[in-house]
Structure formats: structure tokens, C-alpha cells
Design a protein around this motif. Structure first.
Motif, PDB file in Angstrom:
ATOM      1  N   TYR A 179      -5.176   5.168   9.632  1.00  0.00           N
ATOM      2  CA  TYR A 179      -5.232   5.146   8.165  1.00  0.00           C
ATOM      3  C   TYR A 179      -6.081   3.987   7.643  1.00  0.00           C
ATOM      4  O   TYR A 179      -6.762   4.128   6.633  1.00  0.00           O
ATOM      5  CB  TYR A 179      -3.819   5.153   7.555  1.00  0.00           C
ATOM      6  CG  TYR A 179      -3.299   6.561   7.398  1.00  0.00           C
ATOM      7  CD1 TYR A 179      -2.821   7.276   8.491  1.00  0.00           C
ATOM      8  CD2 TYR A 179      -3.355   7.214   6.174  1.00  0.00           C
ATOM      9  CE1 TYR A 179      -2.391   8.587   8.366  1.00  0.00           C
ATOM     10  CE2 TYR A 179      -2.919   8.532   6.027  1.00  0.00           C
ATOM     11  CZ  TYR A 179      -2.441   9.208   7.129  1.00  0.00           C
ATOM     12  OH  TYR A 179      -2.032  10.512   6.996  1.00  0.00           O
ATOM     13  N   LYS A 180      -6.055   2.862   8.340  1.00  0.00           N
ATOM     14  CA  LYS A 180      -6.900   1.744   7.914  1.00  0.00           C
ATOM     15  C   LYS A 180      -8.373   2.097   8.084  1.00  0.00           C
ATOM     16  O   LYS A 180      -9.208   1.791   7.241  1.00  0.00           O
ATOM     17  CB  LYS A 180      -6.559   0.480   8.731  1.00  0.00           C
ATOM     18  CG  LYS A 180      -5.249  -0.143   8.303  1.00  0.00           C
ATOM     19  CD  LYS A 180      -4.886  -1.318   9.177  1.00  0.00           C
ATOM     20  CE  LYS A 180      -5.715  -2.531   8.821  1.00  0.00           C
ATOM     21  NZ  LYS A 180      -5.187  -3.742   9.510  1.00  0.00           N
ATOM     22  N   ASP A 181      -8.664   2.778   9.188  1.00  0.00           N
ATOM     23  CA  ASP A 181     -10.036   3.188   9.463  1.00  0.00           C
ATOM     24  C   ASP A 181     -10.518   4.193   8.415  1.00  0.00           C
ATOM     25  O   ASP A 181     -11.616   4.076   7.868  1.00  0.00           O
ATOM     26  CB  ASP A 181     -10.079   3.799  10.878  1.00  0.00           C
ATOM     27  CG  ASP A 181     -11.502   4.022  11.359  1.00  0.00           C
ATOM     28  OD1 ASP A 181     -12.382   3.232  10.984  1.00  0.00           O
ATOM     29  OD2 ASP A 181     -11.721   4.995  12.110  1.00  0.00           O
TER      30      ASP A 181
ATOM     31  N   VAL B 143       2.295  -2.150   4.307  1.00  0.00           N
ATOM     32  CA  VAL B 143       1.744  -0.797   4.273  1.00  0.00           C
ATOM     33  C   VAL B 143       2.873   0.187   4.549  1.00  0.00           C
ATOM     34  O   VAL B 143       3.648  -0.009   5.489  1.00  0.00           O
ATOM     35  CB  VAL B 143       0.629  -0.613   5.336  1.00  0.00           C
ATOM     36  CG1 VAL B 143       0.125   0.826   5.361  1.00  0.00           C
ATOM     37  CG2 VAL B 143      -0.532  -1.572   5.077  1.00  0.00           C
TER      38      VAL B 143
ATOM     39  N   ASP C 244       0.284  -5.580   9.530  1.00  0.00           N
ATOM     40  CA  ASP C 244      -0.049  -4.705  10.666  1.00  0.00           C
ATOM     41  C   ASP C 244       1.024  -4.600  11.754  1.00  0.00           C
ATOM     42  O   ASP C 244       0.803  -3.952  12.768  1.00  0.00           O
ATOM     43  CB  ASP C 244      -1.370  -5.131  11.340  1.00  0.00           C
ATOM     44  CG  ASP C 244      -2.563  -4.960  10.416  1.00  0.00           C
ATOM     45  OD1 ASP C 244      -2.375  -4.373   9.325  1.00  0.00           O
ATOM     46  OD2 ASP C 244      -3.661  -5.405  10.772  1.00  0.00           O
TER      47      ASP C 244
ATOM     48  N   LEU D  26      -1.251   3.538  11.972  1.00  0.00           N
ATOM     49  CA  LEU D  26      -1.744   2.492  11.063  1.00  0.00           C
ATOM     50  C   LEU D  26      -3.246   2.290  11.250  1.00  0.00           C
ATOM     51  O   LEU D  26      -3.994   2.233  10.273  1.00  0.00           O
ATOM     52  CB  LEU D  26      -0.995   1.178  11.293  1.00  0.00           C
ATOM     53  CG  LEU D  26      -1.483   0.007  10.429  1.00  0.00           C
ATOM     54  CD1 LEU D  26      -1.215   0.273   8.944  1.00  0.00           C
ATOM     55  CD2 LEU D  26      -0.823  -1.298  10.852  1.00  0.00           C
TER      56      LEU D  26
ATOM     57  N   ARG E 127       0.848  -1.194   0.000  1.00  0.00           N
ATOM     58  CA  ARG E 127       0.000   0.000   0.000  1.00  0.00           C
ATOM     59  C   ARG E 127       0.885   1.246   0.000  1.00  0.00           C
ATOM     60  O   ARG E 127       1.785   1.381   0.836  1.00  0.00           O
ATOM     61  CB  ARG E 127      -0.891   0.025   1.247  1.00  0.00           C
ATOM     62  CG  ARG E 127      -1.676  -1.249   1.491  1.00  0.00           C
ATOM     63  CD  ARG E 127      -2.903  -1.377   0.651  1.00  0.00           C
ATOM     64  NE  ARG E 127      -3.857  -0.301   0.860  1.00  0.00           N
ATOM     65  CZ  ARG E 127      -4.973  -0.171   0.144  1.00  0.00           C
ATOM     66  NH1 ARG E 127      -5.258  -1.024  -0.813  1.00  0.00           N
ATOM     67  NH2 ARG E 127      -5.803   0.826   0.411  1.00  0.00           N
TER      68      ARG E 127
ATOM     69  N   ASP F 195      -9.362   4.537   5.448  1.00  0.00           N
ATOM     70  CA  ASP F 195      -9.440   3.815   4.185  1.00  0.00           C
ATOM     71  C   ASP F 195     -10.775   3.079   4.065  1.00  0.00           C
ATOM     72  O   ASP F 195     -11.440   3.121   3.030  1.00  0.00           O
ATOM     73  CB  ASP F 195      -8.287   2.804   4.153  1.00  0.00           C
ATOM     74  CG  ASP F 195      -7.696   2.689   2.770  1.00  0.00           C
ATOM     75  OD1 ASP F 195      -7.596   3.740   2.096  1.00  0.00           O
ATOM     76  OD2 ASP F 195      -7.348   1.553   2.376  1.00  0.00           O
ATOM     77  N   ALA F 196     -11.156   2.429   5.156  1.00  0.00           N
ATOM     78  CA  ALA F 196     -12.401   1.647   5.156  1.00  0.00           C
ATOM     79  C   ALA F 196     -13.621   2.547   4.976  1.00  0.00           C
ATOM     80  O   ALA F 196     -14.655   2.124   4.468  1.00  0.00           O
ATOM     81  CB  ALA F 196     -12.508   0.856   6.458  1.00  0.00           C
TER      82      ALA F 196
END
Lengths: 94, 149
Positions: B64-66, A86, A66, B61, A6, B68-69
Motif C-alpha cells: 500500500y505504501k508503494d 496506518v 511501519d 503495508l 492514514r 500510494d507513492a
């Protein structure tokens, strides 16, 4: 061996705007070399020369599945097919 | 120009006051491409310092994942200066890595933890070039989605 990587907004100039690219390599170091082959210039943004040895830049975070790679071997962290990597620049300042 | 709702503006200022004399930091996320800062997300300053801020790498992290979702992006990246003016420092400029974000700087140097006016300024920081922009505060929309930090 395919590993999804990513890419953060700031580095998408190297990936023709792609949010994710595929790469390969048995270690993070090998993956970054592989990425550099397809996206010239990106390596320089991820690693730097620190007193003779190459290391991740201080304000670049890389995660494998992660986990912050700093806790699992840094550039020597191992990768396997299907892993997700990522890259996130630190949000930091003074 | 940055357009931001009163409630979010107030939340940023309150966070900066609360964490003074350390720097406070956080993000206001919004729908990708919308330029609308809607979801206030205060972050912990992992540096816990009056002169530096950094998001914790694990929380970064997760953030950014949140986003992104939810198809969001960081529309505002804010932090406070506690002894100097609300202008990006050399470090801020060097580390700015969200070309689409409004970088908001709040200075608590005048009143610290107390009530009183604060400097609240916004900038674009792209390739090392700082451009200050106007800040427009709008009344809070009733329909605004509740945010959880």
C-alpha cells in the motif's frame, strides 16, 4: 500531541473522504478513543469485544511507524508526537 | 465491466495454477481513478491454505505504501479457489474491503497445476452485495510498464 493516521478507502466515509486525519493519545487505545470523538462510528470498525475485553479486530491491521501493532503491544502500544499510524484492512478471504 | 490485458490475465491464471492446491492471491494496481489494471503484483498467501488466503501484514503495508507513492490503487484484487467455483465465498464477501476494486476469482478445480481452461470471473463486492461483471480481455499494449513484484 499530533499523530497522523492514514485512513483506508473503506473507512473514509467516517472522515469525510479524508485519506489522513490527525489524532492524539499516548497509546493506540487512547488514539482510537480520540478518533471516535471526531469521527463517530470509526472505533466500532477497528476494535471488537472479545470475551469481555476490547481488542483489535482480527482483519484490521494497524501499524505504528511501519510496525504491526500486534508485535508491539496491540491496543496498549505506545504513541508519541509525530508518530505515523496506518490502518489497513486485511486482504483476505476463503 | 473489467477490462484487462491478455498478459496480465495470463499472469493471474499462471499464478493460480502454480500455487494449486493452495489459494493464490495478488493485486493488479493501476493509476488512481483510472480503472486500468496495469501493474501485476503477485502476493504470498500467508495462510498457505487450500481454503483461505491472506496477505502477510508486513507485505500488505509495503504494497500500500508503494501504491500510494505511485498514485495507484488496487484496481484488481484476485485470488483462486482450488476446489470450488470461481464465486466469492461468504468469507470473501465478509472481508471485501476495497469498494473500488474488481474482485477476480479464478478456479483451478478442473485442471489443477496443468494447462487447460480455468474459470476466470470478476465481481464488485460492496457492503456485502456481490455483482458479477463482464470481463473483456484486450491485446497487451507494447508500452506497458514493466512490473516488479
Amino acid at each position: 500531541m499530533a499523530i497522523e493516521v492514514r485512513i483506508p478507502t473503506i473507512l473514509r466515509t467516517y472522515t469525510d473522504g479524508a485519506k489522513a486525519v490527525e489524532g492524539s493519545g499516548g497509546t493506540l487505545s487512547a488514539l482510537i478513543d480520540d478518533l471516535e470523538g471526531n469521527h463517530p462510528g470509526i472505533k466500532e470498525r477497528l476494535v471488537e469485544d472479545k470475551s469481555g475485553s476490547v481488542d483489535l479486530r482480527r482483519f484490521v491491521n494497524v501499524y505504528i511507524n511501519d510496525e504491526d501493532v500486534r508485535f508491539i503491544g496491540g491496543l496498549d502500544a505506545e504513541l508519541a508526537d509525530g508518530d505515523q499510524v496506518v490502518v489497513l484492512p486485511a486482504v483476505a478471504g476463503g | 465491466m473489467l477490462t484487462i490485458e491478455q498478459e496480465i490475465y495470463d499472469a493471474i491464471v499462471a499464478h493460480a495454477r502454480r500455487d494449486h492446491p493452495d489459494e493464490a492471491c495478488g493485486v493488479v494496481a493501476g493509476p488512481e481513478g483510472s480503472d486500468r489494471p496495469e501493474r501485476f503484483i503477485p502476493m504470498v498467501n500467508a495462510a498457505g491454505s487450500p481454503t483461505f488466503y491472506e496477505f502477510d501484514s508486513t507485505e500488505l503495508l509495503a504494497l500500500y505504501k508503494d501504491m500510494d507513492a505511485r498514485d495507484e490503487e488496487p484496481v484488481v484484487v484476485y485470488h483462486s479457489h482450488t476446489a470450488t467455483e470461481a464465486y466469492p465465498s461468504r468469507t470473501d464477501i465478509g472481508l471485501a474491503s476495497e469498494p473500488n476494486a474488481h474482485y477476480v476469482l479464478v478456479s483451478t478445480r478442473e485442471h489443477g497445476n496443468s494447462e487447460g481452461p480455468v474459470e476466470f470471473r470478476s465481481y464488485r463486492i460492496i457492503d456485502g452485495v456481490v455483482t458479477e461483471e463482464e470481463v473483456t480481455i484486450t491485446p497487451t499494449q507494447k508500452t506497458q510498464e514493466a512490473s516488479t513484484p
